[in-house]
Design an enzyme around this catalytic site. Sequence first.
Site, PDB file in Angstrom:
ATOM      1  N   SER A 185       5.395  -6.930   3.361  1.00 19.67           N
ATOM      2  CA  SER A 185       5.989  -7.260   4.662  1.00 19.67           C
ATOM      3  C   SER A 185       6.745  -8.592   4.579  1.00 19.67           C
ATOM      4  O   SER A 185       6.458  -9.439   3.720  1.00 19.67           O
ATOM      5  CB  SER A 185       4.886  -7.344   5.709  1.00 19.67           C
ATOM      6  OG  SER A 185       3.953  -8.328   5.318  1.00 19.67           O
ATOM      7  N   LYS A 245      -1.228  -7.200  -9.147  1.00 14.60           N
ATOM      8  CA  LYS A 245      -2.199  -7.279  -8.045  1.00 14.60           C
ATOM      9  C   LYS A 245      -1.761  -6.234  -7.028  1.00 14.60           C
ATOM     10  O   LYS A 245      -0.904  -6.469  -6.184  1.00 14.60           O
ATOM     11  CB  LYS A 245      -2.174  -8.700  -7.445  1.00 14.60           C
ATOM     12  CG  LYS A 245      -3.445  -9.150  -6.740  1.00 14.60           C
ATOM     13  CD  LYS A 245      -3.882  -8.280  -5.602  1.00 14.60           C
ATOM     14  CE  LYS A 245      -3.096  -8.435  -4.329  1.00 14.60           C
ATOM     15  NZ  LYS A 245      -3.441  -7.418  -3.296  1.00 14.60           N
ATOM     16  N   GLU A 256       9.326  -4.127  13.009  1.00  9.71           N
ATOM     17  CA  GLU A 256       9.087  -2.977  12.137  1.00  9.71           C
ATOM     18  C   GLU A 256       7.789  -2.312  12.612  1.00  9.71           C
ATOM     19  O   GLU A 256       6.736  -2.950  12.640  1.00  9.71           O
ATOM     20  CB  GLU A 256       8.924  -3.457  10.687  1.00  9.71           C
ATOM     21  CG  GLU A 256       8.711  -2.314   9.712  1.00  9.71           C
ATOM     22  CD  GLU A 256       8.532  -2.802   8.269  1.00  9.71           C
ATOM     23  OE1 GLU A 256       7.860  -3.819   8.044  1.00  9.71           O
ATOM     24  OE2 GLU A 256       9.064  -2.125   7.378  1.00  9.71           O
ATOM     25  N   CYS A 288       9.615   1.833   3.479  1.00 10.39           N
ATOM     26  CA  CYS A 288      10.555   0.748   3.785  1.00 10.39           C
ATOM     27  C   CYS A 288      11.964   1.302   3.946  1.00 10.39           C
ATOM     28  O   CYS A 288      12.843   0.617   4.449  1.00 10.39           O
ATOM     29  CB  CYS A 288      10.532  -0.309   2.706  1.00 10.39           C
ATOM     30  SG  CYS A 288      11.239   0.261   1.174  1.00 10.39           S
ATOM     31  N   PHE A 324       0.809  -1.219   0.000  1.00  8.15           N
ATOM     32  CA  PHE A 324       0.000   0.000   0.000  1.00  8.15           C
ATOM     33  C   PHE A 324       0.844   1.273   0.000  1.00  8.15           C
ATOM     34  O   PHE A 324       0.379   2.339  -0.373  1.00  8.15           O
ATOM     35  CB  PHE A 324      -0.934   0.018   1.230  1.00  8.15           C
ATOM     36  CG  PHE A 324      -0.244   0.453   2.493  1.00  8.15           C
ATOM     37  CD1 PHE A 324      -0.116   1.805   2.798  1.00  8.15           C
ATOM     38  CD2 PHE A 324       0.313  -0.468   3.380  1.00  8.15           C
ATOM     39  CE1 PHE A 324       0.543   2.224   3.947  1.00  8.15           C
ATOM     40  CE2 PHE A 324       0.976  -0.059   4.519  1.00  8.15           C
ATOM     41  CZ  PHE A 324       1.092   1.292   4.795  1.00  8.15           C
TER      42      PHE A 324
HETATM   43  P1  NAD Z   1       1.607  -6.596   3.083  1.00  4.64           P
HETATM   44  O1  NAD Z   1       2.630  -7.678   3.146  1.00  4.64           O
HETATM   45  O2  NAD Z   1       0.508  -6.614   4.063  1.00  4.64           O
HETATM   46  O3  NAD Z   1       0.898  -6.624   1.629  1.00  4.64           O
HETATM   47  C1  NAD Z   1       1.625  -6.625   0.438  1.00  4.64           C
HETATM   48  C2  NAD Z   1       0.823  -7.342  -0.630  1.00  4.64           C
HETATM   49  O4  NAD Z   1       0.604  -8.693  -0.231  1.00  4.64           O
HETATM   50  C3  NAD Z   1      -0.551  -6.728  -0.876  1.00  4.64           C
HETATM   51  O5  NAD Z   1      -0.810  -6.711  -2.264  1.00  4.64           O
HETATM   52  C4  NAD Z   1      -1.481  -7.662  -0.133  1.00  4.64           C
HETATM   53  O6  NAD Z   1      -2.766  -7.731  -0.733  1.00  4.64           O
HETATM   54  C5  NAD Z   1      -0.781  -8.995  -0.217  1.00  4.64           C
HETATM   55  N1  NAD Z   1      -1.067  -9.855   0.949  1.00  4.64           N
HETATM   56  C6  NAD Z   1      -1.302  -9.436   2.219  1.00  4.64           C
HETATM   57  N2  NAD Z   1      -1.526 -10.505   3.023  1.00  4.64           N
HETATM   58  C7  NAD Z   1      -1.419 -11.609   2.238  1.00  4.64           C
HETATM   59  C8  NAD Z   1      -1.523 -13.006   2.501  1.00  4.64           C
HETATM   60  N3  NAD Z   1      -1.794 -13.480   3.726  1.00  4.64           N
HETATM   61  N4  NAD Z   1      -1.350 -13.865   1.479  1.00  4.64           N
HETATM   62  C9  NAD Z   1      -1.068 -13.401   0.252  1.00  4.64           C
HETATM   63  N5  NAD Z   1      -0.960 -12.087  -0.057  1.00  4.64           N
HETATM   64  C10 NAD Z   1      -1.121 -11.203   0.929  1.00  4.64           C
HETATM   65  O7  NAD Z   1       2.403  -5.212   3.093  1.00  4.64           O
HETATM   66  P2  NAD Z   1       1.807  -3.739   3.186  1.00  4.64           P
HETATM   67  O8  NAD Z   1       1.279  -3.512   4.555  1.00  4.64           O
HETATM   68  O9  NAD Z   1       0.918  -3.468   2.029  1.00  4.64           O
HETATM   69  O10 NAD Z   1       3.137  -2.877   2.963  1.00  4.64           O
HETATM   70  C11 NAD Z   1       4.016  -2.532   3.985  1.00  4.64           C
HETATM   71  C12 NAD Z   1       5.201  -3.470   4.041  1.00  4.64           C
HETATM   72  O11 NAD Z   1       5.892  -3.462   2.793  1.00  4.64           O
HETATM   73  C13 NAD Z   1       6.240  -3.035   5.072  1.00  4.64           C
HETATM   74  O12 NAD Z   1       6.705  -4.181   5.737  1.00  4.64           O
HETATM   75  C14 NAD Z   1       7.344  -2.400   4.229  1.00  4.64           C
HETATM   76  O13 NAD Z   1       8.613  -2.419   4.813  1.00  4.64           O
HETATM   77  C15 NAD Z   1       7.291  -3.262   3.017  1.00  4.64           C
HETATM   78  N6  NAD Z   1       7.899  -2.604   1.869  1.00  4.64           N
HETATM   79  C16 NAD Z   1       9.107  -3.073   1.441  1.00  4.64           C
HETATM   80  C17 NAD Z   1       9.745  -2.469   0.373  1.00  4.64           C
HETATM   81  C18 NAD Z   1      11.056  -2.979  -0.118  1.00  4.64           C
HETATM   82  O14 NAD Z   1      11.448  -2.651  -1.244  1.00  4.64           O
HETATM   83  N7  NAD Z   1      11.780  -3.775   0.646  1.00  4.64           N
HETATM   84  C19 NAD Z   1       9.137  -1.373  -0.260  1.00  4.64           C
HETATM   85  C20 NAD Z   1       7.891  -0.932   0.205  1.00  4.64           C
HETATM   86  C21 NAD Z   1       7.285  -1.569   1.269  1.00  4.64           C
END
Ligand code: NAD
Length: 499
Positions: free
Chosen positions: A226, A173, A384, A281, A149
């Site tokens: 995450s 997605k 985090e 991140c 997000f």
């Molecule tokens: P998230 O892991 O909750 O969601 C990311 C994606 O995974 C979304 O599209 C979501 O729909 C999907 N998802 C969520 N739960 C799922 C499940 N149980 N099974 C399958 N798919 C699932 O992450 P978020 O809250 O949207 O984003 C924040 C996180 O992203 C933070 O941890 C941040 O550090 C990380 N992030 C990392 C980078 C990087 O380049 N390392 C960049 C941006 C964000």
Amino acid sequence: METIGHWINGKLVAGTSGRFADVFNPATGDVQAQVALASTAEIDAAIADAAEAQVKWGATNPQRRARVMMEMVRLINRDMDKLAEKLSSEHGKTFPDAKGDIQRGLEVIEFCIGAPHLLKGEFTDSAGPGIDMYSLRQPLGVAAGITPFNFPAMIPLWKMGPALAAGNSFILKPSERDPSVPLMLAALFQEAGLPDGVLQVINGDKEAVDAILDNDTVQAIGFVGSTPIAQYIYARGCANGKRVQCFGGAKNHMIIMPDADLDQAADALVGAGFGAAGERCMAISVAVPVGDATADALIEKLIPRIERLKVGPWTAGDDVDYGPVVTAAAKANILKLVESGVEQGAKLVVDGRGFSLQGYEDGFFVGPHLFDHVTPDMDIYRKEIFGPVLSTVRAQSYEEALKLAMDHEYGNGTAIYTRDGDTARDFANRINVGMIGINVPIPVPLAYHTFGGWKKSVFGDLNQHGTDAFRFYTRTKTVTARWPSGMKEGAAFNFKAMD
Ligand code: NAD
């Protein structure tokens, strides 16, 4: 109420699963739309259509594909304000920060204009008698991206640009929290000349992700989110024989040496720790001053800067420093971690717990927090937080500070503030983290370098954007060619060197 569907085969379509998720206005707490959550059948059908569309797109010459990227640059710039408004309204970040989100994605599209050069293979003339050898970089077919997000424009563009420029079809997605901007970008790609079906943007939750992971047509998956979900997607995607790269969470340390300019360091910490409400991140979430004198002086400089921060809705104008966090659940999680910090003995020197904004009492605003005397065993250090919370861990020496950052399970980004070249060089060489800032708090590499962390911040071995992205979204084929004039008489039975 508005319902948000999917972009499939060149048009916006309503979802058919009957399942929806709420999309909030984080500043007011109101539900502003419902986003459709795709079923496995919808995902499978969109992937099948994308595979069909890829055949022609993959055979389109790279210069023509690059022209689509060139036009896309113009269109994103044309619609910058419109995109940023929608982005801020669903994510909550300030308007200038939303434009920055789009800009950093746009830069990768600019880089993708170089696709013809990046896709050139290698050629060896006369590798043997009358033999030439050459390698080709060919698209994979259908690739997919699953994005978080917190950068609803930048990260989808980081994924879509290289995958499409390399000749793949792409299934995106996006996050169900702020799904509109990726759909707007898909419409712009169509306007830029991308054939229908080559890019499908499908909203959804775990069901959609699992359908992508289990679909045999999908050759590669790029994930950002995450760490627990990154690990899950990496394991399941690899088990299904796909090429997978997953970028996960972070806990970025900034080391402040006694010789640093402490005003600059304090400004950097406030911007990098609290910008976008800490939902980056590459946010700095841990300050590590070296020596108690440095720590005391730094804390003294940080407190007034943090207390002065302006927290507000994106509509309040450019002088707002940061906006609300994305959901009520995110807010509750942040405040729970703050409580744990107090209970576990850290000193809360700026307390944002009672924060409330007049007129926006139901919004997901979180006041800024500064902790001092944090220790490595505390939850606020290990986890985090992804919110406006900066933890200070005091170190007594450079070696202790270095070890602290090295022992943390995450390794996305880090920074050091110092005037000493030797220390900075040593830090950059020895630290086990992917992106390093020397007097730069958020060292996000530009589009023509690559982006990626180490340790539990990444799963897979190629980075995002830059040349790595073109490696990730292509596969190599090597051809050995000999023509009749170079052939000898008779069969050869031994495996021997070319001579
Ligand atoms: P998230 O892991 O909750 O969601 C990311 C994606 O995974 C979304 O599209 C979501 O729909 C999907 N998802 C969520 N739960 C799922 C499940 N149980 N099974 C399958 N798919 C699932 O992450 P978020 O809250 O949207 O984003 C924040 C996180 O992203 C933070 O941890 C941040 O550090 C990380 N992030 C990392 C980078 C990087 O380049 N390392 C960049 C941006 C964000």
